[in-house]
Write a protein that holds these residues in place. Sequence first.
Motif, PDB file in Angstrom:
ATOM      1  N   SER A   1      36.612  17.714 -11.542  1.00 42.32           N
ATOM      2  CA  SER A   1      35.272  18.070 -11.993  1.00 42.32           C
ATOM      3  C   SER A   1      35.312  19.274 -12.930  1.00 42.32           C
ATOM      4  CB  SER A   1      34.345  18.318 -10.803  1.00 42.32           C
ATOM      5  OG  SER A   1      34.817  19.398 -10.045  1.00 42.32           O
TER       6      SER A   1
ATOM      7  N   LYS B   1      39.555  16.713  -6.330  1.00 43.95           N
ATOM      8  CA  LYS B   1      38.227  16.403  -6.855  1.00 43.95           C
ATOM      9  C   LYS B   1      37.686  17.613  -7.618  1.00 43.95           C
ATOM     10  CE  LYS B   1      35.214  13.778  -4.205  1.00 43.95           C
ATOM     11  NZ  LYS B   1      34.271  13.836  -3.070  1.00 43.95           N
ATOM     12  N   ALA B   2      37.956  18.802  -7.076  1.00 42.10           N
ATOM     13  CA  ALA B   2      37.509  20.015  -7.759  1.00 42.10           C
ATOM     14  C   ALA B   2      38.192  20.134  -9.121  1.00 42.10           C
ATOM     15  CB  ALA B   2      37.808  21.246  -6.900  1.00 42.10           C
TER      16      ALA B   2
ATOM     17  N   ASP C   1      31.065  24.336 -16.220  1.00 40.66           N
ATOM     18  CA  ASP C   1      29.850  25.006 -15.761  1.00 40.66           C
ATOM     19  C   ASP C   1      29.198  24.251 -14.610  1.00 40.66           C
ATOM     20  OD1 ASP C   1      30.135  27.076 -17.460  1.00 40.66           O
ATOM     21  OD2 ASP C   1      28.533  26.502 -18.843  1.00 40.66           O
ATOM     22  N   THR C   2      29.098  22.942 -14.775  1.00 39.62           N
ATOM     23  CA  THR C   2      28.465  22.165 -13.713  1.00 39.62           C
ATOM     24  C   THR C   2      29.288  22.251 -12.432  1.00 39.62           C
ATOM     25  OG1 THR C   2      27.571  20.700 -15.401  1.00 39.62           O
ATOM     26  CG2 THR C   2      27.479  19.933 -13.140  1.00 39.62           C
ATOM     27  N   ALA C   3      30.613  22.203 -12.567  1.00 45.26           N
ATOM     28  CA  ALA C   3      31.455  22.343 -11.380  1.00 45.26           C
ATOM     29  C   ALA C   3      31.159  23.672 -10.685  1.00 45.26           C
ATOM     30  CB  ALA C   3      32.933  22.259 -11.766  1.00 45.26           C
ATOM     31  N   ALA C   4      30.998  24.731 -11.476  1.00 44.00           N
ATOM     32  CA  ALA C   4      30.750  26.053 -10.888  1.00 44.00           C
ATOM     33  C   ALA C   4      29.449  26.078 -10.106  1.00 44.00           C
ATOM     34  CB  ALA C   4      30.726  27.117 -11.986  1.00 44.00           C
ATOM     35  N   ILE C   5      28.401  25.458 -10.654  1.00 50.35           N
ATOM     36  CA  ILE C   5      27.126  25.511  -9.933  1.00 50.35           C
ATOM     37  C   ILE C   5      27.068  24.528  -8.767  1.00 50.35           C
ATOM     38  CG2 ILE C   5      25.770  26.442 -11.859  1.00 50.35           C
ATOM     39  CD1 ILE C   5      24.814  23.500 -12.264  1.00 50.35           C
ATOM     40  N   MET C   6      28.111  23.698  -8.615  1.00 55.25           N
ATOM     41  CA  MET C   6      28.211  22.859  -7.417  1.00 55.25           C
ATOM     42  C   MET C   6      28.968  23.607  -6.321  1.00 55.25           C
ATOM     43  SD  MET C   6      26.993  19.748  -8.392  1.00 55.25           S
ATOM     44  CE  MET C   6      25.719  20.579  -9.299  1.00 55.25           C
ATOM     45  N   GLY C   7      29.310  24.864  -6.585  1.00 55.06           N
ATOM     46  CA  GLY C   7      29.966  25.659  -5.555  1.00 55.06           C
ATOM     47  C   GLY C   7      31.477  25.727  -5.687  1.00 55.06           C
ATOM     48  N   ILE C   8      32.006  25.242  -6.816  1.00 55.32           N
ATOM     49  CA  ILE C   8      33.458  25.257  -6.994  1.00 55.32           C
ATOM     50  C   ILE C   8      33.894  26.566  -7.651  1.00 55.32           C
ATOM     51  CG2 ILE C   8      35.378  24.158  -8.226  1.00 55.32           C
ATOM     52  CD1 ILE C   8      33.770  21.528  -7.866  1.00 55.32           C
ATOM     53  N   GLY C   9      34.867  27.245  -7.047  1.00 58.17           N
ATOM     54  CA  GLY C   9      35.397  28.478  -7.634  1.00 58.17           C
ATOM     55  C   GLY C   9      36.320  28.104  -8.787  1.00 58.17           C
TER      56      GLY C   9
END
Lengths: 236, 391
Positions: free
Chosen positions: B261, B257-258, B267-275
């Motif tokens: 995304s 899923k990561a 960028d949005t993935a990063a701000i959802m907590g994804i490294g």
Amino acid sequence: MSLLELEDIHSYYGNIHALKGVSLKVEEGEIVSLIGANGAGKTTTLRSISGLLHPRKGKVIFRGKDVTKLAPNLIHKEGLGLVPEGRGIFPRLTVLENLEMGAFLVKDKAEIARGIEQAFTLFPRLRERAEQKGGTLSGGEQQMLATARGLMSTPSILLMDEPSMGLAPVLVDQIFDVIKELNAKGTTILLVEQNALMALSIAHRAYVLQTGTIVLSGAASNVAKDENVRKAYLGI
Amino acid sequence: MRRLIKSAGLREILLPLGRMAVFVLGAGALMSVVMVVLALLCRGSGADKLLLSTQNVNIVFYTMANLPQVLIDGVTIGFVYAAIALGYTMVYGVLEFINFAHSEIFAIGAFAGVEFLIIMDKIGVLATSGTYGPYLYLTLALAIGMLAAGGIAVLIERTAYRPLRGAPRLVPLISAIGVSFALQDIIRLVESLTTGQFYRVIPTFGNFDDKILLFTIQTASAPIKVDIQVKSVIVIAAAVMMLVGLNYIVNATRIGKAIRSVAQDRDTAAIMGIGVNGVIAFTFLIGGALGGAAGVLYALKFTRIDPFVGFMPGMKAFTAAVVGGIGNLTGALLGGIILGMLESFAGAYLGTFTMGNFGSEYKDIIAFLILIIVIVFRPSGLLGEQISQKA
Ligand SMILES: Nc1ncnc2c1ncn2[C@@H]1O[C@H](COP(=O)(O)OP(=O)(O)O)[C@@H](O)[C@H]1O
Ligand SMILES: [Mg+2]
């Protein structure tokens, strides 16, 4: 101690000096509005806070911790939520999956389920669209989804970048009602808006940004009375 | 019931298996029909007469009698292309960038696996390993090939691509081409340092060269045997398992899923907590590992490998990824199968139909011709999304 504090932030895009020393504070429980014309640097400010763009100078202090150099996922982990400009919906994930992404770091399944239920209560439209792909939603629905997704991690502050952009007036009212409701329930909000009238009407305090610098700040009601603000942003 | 299948994750296993079956049967049936129609049109032609005089069969019968073998070969090589194509398409999915070094990642996998088998052969364990032993060693060789290729892929990403993220699009592309050439020479150097020769031949072991007879077609002259080599069965089985595994990882796990995304909005993935960096590295790891396994399977099928072994399969797999719709995993599978089939059909029939004027050595032209035709009429590939939809 403020929940969020920016000390003299300078941010660049290559050689473009987009933020020229921005300082601001957000206290726990507040709605703070950051208003300014197109291109003033509002989005850049939110990107600098959330780690998507690292300032070359200055400090971002969040919950007493210096997060200036942290990667965005680590700042998020500290309890920061962002509803990005243009909503940033994952177009090929369903509404439900988009919401789940908002709780990516939440381990407890029951907690995620509660968050989703809460999102559907806040925005019943999303429940009807749960299995639909994010990219097929209308602009208003995408804004609802982006807002709900930002809340999935129960952040201690939610940054919102122009939630009213491109929405019909009825929907704008609805989104602003939700912002007030969220704040009443305890979520601190930093609201970026071009729609200054609305933003000032619900905020406790406000900052006015102009070409990368804060030119005015204070209680929202006072900012709304300012001659220059009325001329420039309120069209009066 | 649907819920049950979904929750069990079974859906993500059955769905790709179903797709593979559809693609294989569909592409196979379509090309067979085209071929038979072509043969019917060529009745009475020079090619037909030549076949009658030399082999005492007409062109229609000849075409049909050869179909089963051609289809089997096409599927085998098609799955190898699909496994390589997935590496290109996954990296493109997250970075919108073509990793031209993927063909060398494939080669490194092949060399690592083959070197391991050569060592095992030298110390004598391959020959004495009984009935099941060879399968164990082949599995180990695959694992080693995957590890080596996956590791190299991650290393390349970290050193040659990540520092260039955010640079103009052409820059990482040039870097990839540079890495590709550098790796070719590194392989050549390492291999020639150890033995003075830079090619390797996979040891003969186990029953992999045996042929399983499927059926016999009686003809006026000699009967035609339709068989499949044990190693072809292994190649197909291994590729199918890996493709299903990859589909499962991407569609039914948290890291999958990561990946999805990050591919859609970094960028949005990063701000959802994804490294994001970790996810991109992981994408290179599994794409590289698939390529490495494909390298070992390729070596098993074609026995001889050299430092340039990755070039042609790499180009074909890249073509497959583009034909299927780059960035789309199912597209890579479809593209791989189509390319494998085309190559097999062209290799088998081109010479006969042109009376030897264009032999099977021209089969590669077909693959690239198809690439051009597809991208002219469907720039986003068969299963790709329209470019404009990409946010
Ligand atoms: N990716 C970028 N590259 C170069 N310049 C940029 C980029 N994004 C924004 N800018 C510039 O930075 C300034 C501030 O932009 P932004 O923060 O997006 O303004 P706002 O959100 O207030 O409309 C503008 O002058 C804009 O042109
Ligand atoms: Mg903006």
